[in-house]
Design a protein around this motif. Structure first.
Motif, short mmCIF file in Angstrom:
data_model
loop_
_atom_site.label_atom_id
_atom_site.label_comp_id
_atom_site.label_asym_id
_atom_site.label_seq_id
_atom_site.Cartn_x
_atom_site.Cartn_y
_atom_site.Cartn_z
N ASN A 60 0.84 -1.19 0.00
CA ASN A 60 0.00 0.00 0.00
C ASN A 60 0.88 1.24 0.00
O ASN A 60 1.87 1.31 0.74
CB ASN A 60 -0.88 0.03 1.26
CG ASN A 60 -1.61 -1.28 1.49
OD1 ASN A 60 -2.57 -1.60 0.81
ND2 ASN A 60 -1.14 -2.06 2.45
N GLN A 156 -2.85 0.23 -4.07
CA GLN A 156 -2.65 -1.04 -3.38
C GLN A 156 -2.41 -2.16 -4.39
O GLN A 156 -3.09 -2.24 -5.41
CB GLN A 156 -3.89 -1.37 -2.55
CG GLN A 156 -3.82 -2.65 -1.75
CD GLN A 156 -5.10 -2.85 -0.97
OE1 GLN A 156 -6.05 -3.40 -1.51
NE2 GLN A 156 -5.15 -2.38 0.27
N ASP A 167 2.77 -0.81 4.40
CA ASP A 167 2.28 0.54 4.13
C ASP A 167 3.45 1.50 3.91
O ASP A 167 4.40 1.51 4.71
CB ASP A 167 1.46 1.08 5.31
CG ASP A 167 0.24 0.21 5.60
OD1 ASP A 167 -0.29 -0.39 4.65
OD2 ASP A 167 -0.18 0.15 6.77
#
Length: 221
Positions: A60, A156, A167
């Motif tokens: 992500n 993503q 992330d």
């Protein structure tokens, strides 16, 4: 901005719904990092967002194409051949291209891109097969969009299921990297990104792709 963001979110929701096979497996481990993007506007300055391993990792990234910035690049490595899914939320007016290690465009969000656009729709639906190797995401504005208009976005990537979530919040280069001071608007954007990483850290494990991406934008609306 709110209406355009909602439109992008709705589009991402529909794309991710078509890929219900992307599920969390077991106790998902989460990793987060905040990095500064390179001042280089070439693939050589691409921000590394990780390794995409089939049925193992989900990548992500959240950032902003700041005022007067022409392009953002993100690189990642695919460990084996398989079908990739990409979810995306953010402001309207952004163009996303997936390129292989040779710089050839594999998928393009521009509706006028012909077969590359068809490949992009497959990518959104989780039906695009990619080979093992290095890839780059290129983020720019659509033709006709003002360079002065900042664009928030999150993307993503996943291949099948996942047990590790990575992330990345990518901030603008430091002042010394560009020789230019940030505008008030740009600084506000950076502040929002700093808060976003905290929001990401508090996301429960096993969230759907849509929930994950929408969560990263809760502070931008």
């Amino acid at each position: 901005m709110v209406s355009s963001l909602n439109a992008s979110i709705n589009s991402a929701v529909e794309a991710i719904k078509k890929s219900q096979s992307n599920q969390a497996v077991g106790d998902v481990k989460e990793y987060s990092k905040t990095v500064k993007k390179s001042a280089l506007t070439t693939t050589a300055g691409a921000t590394d967002i990780g390794v995409l391993a089939k049925n193992t990792t989900r990548l992500n990234v959240a950032s902003t194409l700041a005022a007067n910035d022409k392009v953002d690049f993100y690189k990642f490595k695919v460990t084996q051949k398989g079908e990739m899914t990409m979810g995306q939320v953010g402001d309207d007016g952004l163009r996303v291209q997936l390129m292989n290690k040779l710089g050839r465009v594999v998928a393009d969000s521009d509706p006028k891109a012909g077969d590359d656009y068809k490949a992009f729709k497959q990518l959104q639906a989780g039906n695009l097969t990619v080979d093992k190797g290095d890839y780059t995401l290129r983020v720019t504005r659509d033709k006709g969009q003002s360079d002065k208009d900042p664009k928030n976005y999150a993307m993503q990537l996943v291949m099948g299921n996942y047990s590790q979530d990575f992330d990345t919040v990518a901030k603008q280069p430091a002042k010394g990297d560009t020789g230019m001071a940030l505008t008030t608007g740009q600084q506000a954007t950076l502040d929002g990104l700093n808060q976003a990483i905290g929001s990401m850290n508090s996301i429960p494990t096993g969230q759907t792709g849509t929930q994950k991406l929408m969560g990263s934008f809760s502070l931008f609306v």
